[in-house]
Design a protein around this motif. Structure first.
Motif, PDB file in Angstrom:
ATOM      1  N   HIS A 267       1.456  -7.177   4.490  1.00  0.00           N
ATOM      2  CA  HIS A 267       0.278  -7.025   3.648  1.00  0.00           C
ATOM      3  C   HIS A 267       0.653  -6.402   2.312  1.00  0.00           C
ATOM      4  O   HIS A 267       1.681  -5.731   2.187  1.00  0.00           O
ATOM      5  CB  HIS A 267      -0.771  -6.142   4.326  1.00  0.00           C
ATOM      6  N   GLU A 268      -0.202  -6.634   1.322  1.00  0.00           N
ATOM      7  CA  GLU A 268      -0.065  -5.958   0.038  1.00  0.00           C
ATOM      8  C   GLU A 268      -0.620  -4.545   0.166  1.00  0.00           C
ATOM      9  O   GLU A 268      -1.667  -4.333   0.786  1.00  0.00           O
ATOM     10  CB  GLU A 268      -0.822  -6.718  -1.052  1.00  0.00           C
ATOM     11  N   LEU A 269       0.055  -3.583  -0.416  1.00  0.00           N
ATOM     12  CA  LEU A 269      -0.335  -2.182  -0.272  1.00  0.00           C
ATOM     13  C   LEU A 269      -1.784  -1.933  -0.685  1.00  0.00           C
ATOM     14  O   LEU A 269      -2.506  -1.190  -0.027  1.00  0.00           O
ATOM     15  CB  LEU A 269       0.612  -1.290  -1.075  1.00  0.00           C
TER      16      LEU A 269
ATOM     17  N   LEU B 213     -15.794  -3.996  -9.518  1.00  0.00           N
ATOM     18  CA  LEU B 213     -14.527  -4.270 -10.197  1.00  0.00           C
ATOM     19  C   LEU B 213     -13.416  -3.451  -9.567  1.00  0.00           C
ATOM     20  O   LEU B 213     -13.659  -2.513  -8.807  1.00  0.00           O
ATOM     21  CB  LEU B 213     -14.637  -3.966 -11.697  1.00  0.00           C
ATOM     22  N   ALA B 214     -12.205  -3.818  -9.903  1.00  0.00           N
ATOM     23  CA  ALA B 214     -11.025  -3.048  -9.502  1.00  0.00           C
ATOM     24  C   ALA B 214     -10.381  -2.483 -10.752  1.00  0.00           C
ATOM     25  O   ALA B 214     -10.327  -3.147 -11.798  1.00  0.00           O
ATOM     26  CB  ALA B 214     -10.040  -3.930  -8.745  1.00  0.00           C
ATOM     27  N   GLU B 215      -9.898  -1.254 -10.651  1.00  0.00           N
ATOM     28  CA  GLU B 215      -9.226  -0.637 -11.787  1.00  0.00           C
ATOM     29  C   GLU B 215      -7.842  -1.263 -11.990  1.00  0.00           C
ATOM     30  O   GLU B 215      -7.355  -2.026 -11.162  1.00  0.00           O
ATOM     31  CB  GLU B 215      -9.117   0.876 -11.582  1.00  0.00           C
ATOM     32  N   ARG B 216      -7.222  -0.892 -13.078  1.00  0.00           N
ATOM     33  CA  ARG B 216      -5.946  -1.489 -13.472  1.00  0.00           C
ATOM     34  C   ARG B 216      -4.893  -1.351 -12.377  1.00  0.00           C
ATOM     35  O   ARG B 216      -4.825  -0.337 -11.692  1.00  0.00           O
ATOM     36  CB  ARG B 216      -5.451  -0.826 -14.755  1.00  0.00           C
ATOM     37  N   ASN B 217      -4.125  -2.398 -12.208  1.00  0.00           N
ATOM     38  CA  ASN B 217      -2.998  -2.473 -11.266  1.00  0.00           C
ATOM     39  C   ASN B 217      -3.421  -2.645  -9.810  1.00  0.00           C
ATOM     40  O   ASN B 217      -2.561  -2.647  -8.922  1.00  0.00           O
ATOM     41  CB  ASN B 217      -2.076  -1.252 -11.370  1.00  0.00           C
ATOM     42  N   TYR B 218      -4.723  -2.781  -9.550  1.00  0.00           N
ATOM     43  CA  TYR B 218      -5.104  -3.092  -8.162  1.00  0.00           C
ATOM     44  C   TYR B 218      -4.714  -4.538  -7.863  1.00  0.00           C
ATOM     45  O   TYR B 218      -3.982  -4.814  -6.920  1.00  0.00           O
ATOM     46  CB  TYR B 218      -6.607  -2.887  -7.954  1.00  0.00           C
ATOM     47  N   PHE B 219      -5.218  -5.444  -8.677  1.00  0.00           N
ATOM     48  CA  PHE B 219      -4.806  -6.847  -8.589  1.00  0.00           C
ATOM     49  C   PHE B 219      -3.675  -7.075  -9.577  1.00  0.00           C
ATOM     50  O   PHE B 219      -3.807  -6.766 -10.762  1.00  0.00           O
ATOM     51  CB  PHE B 219      -5.959  -7.789  -8.927  1.00  0.00           C
TER      52      PHE B 219
ATOM     53  N   PRO C 281      -0.396   2.862  -9.236  1.00  0.00           N
ATOM     54  CA  PRO C 281       0.864   2.638  -9.964  1.00  0.00           C
ATOM     55  C   PRO C 281       1.329   1.197  -9.791  1.00  0.00           C
ATOM     56  O   PRO C 281       1.166   0.614  -8.707  1.00  0.00           O
ATOM     57  CB  PRO C 281       1.830   3.622  -9.308  1.00  0.00           C
ATOM     58  N   ARG C 282       1.831   0.639 -10.847  1.00  0.00           N
ATOM     59  CA  ARG C 282       2.311  -0.743 -10.748  1.00  0.00           C
ATOM     60  C   ARG C 282       3.484  -0.838  -9.771  1.00  0.00           C
ATOM     61  O   ARG C 282       3.624  -1.812  -9.040  1.00  0.00           O
ATOM     62  CB  ARG C 282       2.720  -1.259 -12.138  1.00  0.00           C
ATOM     63  N   ASP C 283       4.299   0.196  -9.771  1.00  0.00           N
ATOM     64  CA  ASP C 283       5.394   0.280  -8.815  1.00  0.00           C
ATOM     65  C   ASP C 283       4.832   0.891  -7.524  1.00  0.00           C
ATOM     66  O   ASP C 283       4.603   2.096  -7.441  1.00  0.00           O
ATOM     67  CB  ASP C 283       6.523   1.147  -9.361  1.00  0.00           C
ATOM     68  N   ARG C 284       4.585   0.065  -6.532  1.00  0.00           N
ATOM     69  CA  ARG C 284       3.929   0.516  -5.310  1.00  0.00           C
ATOM     70  C   ARG C 284       4.743   1.562  -4.546  1.00  0.00           C
ATOM     71  O   ARG C 284       4.200   2.291  -3.713  1.00  0.00           O
ATOM     72  CB  ARG C 284       3.648  -0.677  -4.380  1.00  0.00           C
ATOM     73  N   ARG C 285       6.012   1.655  -4.833  1.00  0.00           N
ATOM     74  CA  ARG C 285       6.856   2.642  -4.157  1.00  0.00           C
ATOM     75  C   ARG C 285       6.457   4.064  -4.522  1.00  0.00           C
ATOM     76  O   ARG C 285       6.846   5.014  -3.834  1.00  0.00           O
ATOM     77  CB  ARG C 285       8.334   2.395  -4.490  1.00  0.00           C
ATOM     78  N   GLN C 286       5.689   4.209  -5.586  1.00  0.00           N
ATOM     79  CA  GLN C 286       5.241   5.537  -6.003  1.00  0.00           C
ATOM     80  C   GLN C 286       4.052   6.041  -5.178  1.00  0.00           C
ATOM     81  O   GLN C 286       3.693   7.213  -5.273  1.00  0.00           O
ATOM     82  CB  GLN C 286       4.860   5.516  -7.480  1.00  0.00           C
ATOM     83  N   VAL C 287       3.451   5.159  -4.395  1.00  0.00           N
ATOM     84  CA  VAL C 287       2.320   5.560  -3.550  1.00  0.00           C
ATOM     85  C   VAL C 287       2.850   6.257  -2.301  1.00  0.00           C
ATOM     86  O   VAL C 287       3.691   5.705  -1.580  1.00  0.00           O
ATOM     87  CB  VAL C 287       1.472   4.343  -3.144  1.00  0.00           C
TER      88      VAL C 287
END
Length: 432
Positions: A135-137, A191-197, A109-115
């Motif tokens: 660190h980045e989540l 590769l990384a899926e969407r919203n990882y980077f 999720p783009r909003d990391r608070r949802q993790v």
């Protein structure tokens, strides 16, 4: 040229002892739904409590599962334990839930608070949230295979604690030196899926292994593997300086492990070596296959008896970084070095009278050096569709889940809350 330990083993006709190690496996995998999205289902209820079951639990994310095997004395047993415990986990999943077969996570999720952070014990959750402050989540979300490799009592019989520690240091140096080769053969995170980077922070093309590059797991703290004293001092200094939150915050691709505190490792000895440099193999239902383990054990035996090469951790790290960020379709820039080492391993295989499967493995690896498309990542890259591996990963996850559903006599002891000791669980898994 043989080392002092190597000459002793060979001269006493004990080279057969080099064919056996103590092996423990740990595999991390994300729980996802049928569309390849992070699962919204709760932690499975019939596989034991995630806070006190050491064999099946979760890691940083609530959906990041972890399976840990008891110690095995053969590669076949280690893989069998892992398969049977993985079947237990898969049997406990929701009917529309699967285990993600890739090291890089599904779309975040783009909003990391949802993790949702894992519902671990208070100490572990405190560590997770403290770690997130610096660190980045997403840095904590890649999954992989950890191989715990121990020396057998027969191999170390008569050695002092200092001598055993030195053997583990030699192993660590060897694997760090040839980490780039393992990344070439077994890297599987192109590769990384969407919203990882976010904001195009990562590679803009396919690579061999994001997870094994500097873009991978979070804590960028370099160890010192010159000897056991420097190894200990470096970690303790990191904790003292606040660069490490605790000794387990040292996330090196290789770690020396023991029961208890790092403060005791010099006088009480190393228990085993932990290798954290393998991506999940997406064609193996348990994340790893026998070829990978056979090569790891052969390399370990070679490092033990051959005179160590000069140790230069920065050089080793740079070589791996270059290979990790190569295109899956390119020949490795260290092709000559890999072929030379494979030739050395072939000669060594003759010394220890290895079976034919080892020679066949070395032949396959030599072909992969000349044909990058045959490596795990070379094959995986062909399944990229519109910059994503979701379709491939979902297909593999469903296939592995279907196979697990056919398994018989799946261990159900965890459902009652009972947590068996390592020997008891190993005995049960071996009997089935």
């Amino acid at each position: 040229m043989l080392s002092k330990f190597g000459r002793k083993i060979i001269n006493q006709n004990q080279d057969n002892l080099l064919n056996s190690f103590l092996i423990g496996l740990e595999v991390e995998r994300q729980r996802t739904d049928a569309q390849g999205q992070i699962s919204s289902y709760p932690y499975p209820q019939n596989i034991g409590n995630q806070q006190d079951n050491p064999w099946i639990t979760n890691d940083f994310m609530e959906t990041m599962t972890e399976v840990v095997t008891p110690v095995a004395t053969t590669i076949d047993d280690a893989l069998s334990y892992l398969e049977k415990l993985s079947n237990v986990l898969r049997s406990g999943l929701h009917s529309h839930e699967y285990l993600w077969p890739l090291s890089m996570p599904p779309e975040l999720p783009r909003d990391r608070r949802q993790v949702e952070i894992a519902h671990a014990n208070a100490e572990k959750r405190h560590y997770f949230f403290t770690w997130l402050k610096s660190h980045e989540l997403q840095e904590a979300t890649p999954c992989g295979m950890h191989i715990n490799l121990g020396l057998t009592p027969q191999l170390t019989n008569g050695l002092t604690i200092a001598e055993k520690n030195q053997l583990y240091i030699i192993l660590a140096q060897g694997f760090l030196r040839y980490r780039f080769m393992l990344t070439y053969f077994f890297g599987a995170s192109p590769l990384a899926e969407r919203n990882y980077f976010l904001n195009n922070q990562g590679p803009q093309r396919l690579v061999r292994s994001i997870r094994q590059s500097a873009y991978g797991f979070g804590t960028k703290f370099t160890g010192n593997f010159a000897d056991i004293e420097h190894y200990q001092e470096r970690i303790l200094a990191g904790i003292c300086d606040g660069k490490l939150l605790a000794e387990h915050d040292f996330h090196s691709p290789v770690r020396l492990r023991k029961q208890g505190s790092i403060k005791d490792i010099v006088v009480k000895g190393t228990s085993y070596l932990e290798l954290r440099m393998l991506d999940l193999n997406p064609w193996a239902s348990v994340g790893i296959n026998s070829d990978e383990l056979k090569l790891i054990c052969l390399m370990a035996a070679y490092f033990l008896v051959e005179k160590p090469a000069p140790y230069n951790l920065q050089q080793f790290t740079d070589m791996n970084e270059q290979v990790a960020l190569e295109s899956p379709y390119e020949h490795c820039q260290y092709q000559t070095e890999i072929l030379t080492f494979l030739t050395e391993l072939r000669k060594f295989a003759g010394t220890i009278q290895a079976n034919q499967s080892i020679y066949d493995l070395l032949d396959r690896l030599a072909i992969m050096v000349c044909h990058p498309s045959l490596t795990i990542n070379g094959q995986l890259a062909r399944h990229v569709n519109n910059g994503s591996l979701i379709s491939f990963a979902v297909c593999q996850a469903k296939k592995f889940q279907s196979r697990a559903a056919l398994a018989t006599n799946v261990y159900d002891g965890f459902a009652s809350g009972y947590v068996p000791a390592a020997d008891e669980l190993a005995q049960y898994l071996s009997a089935k």
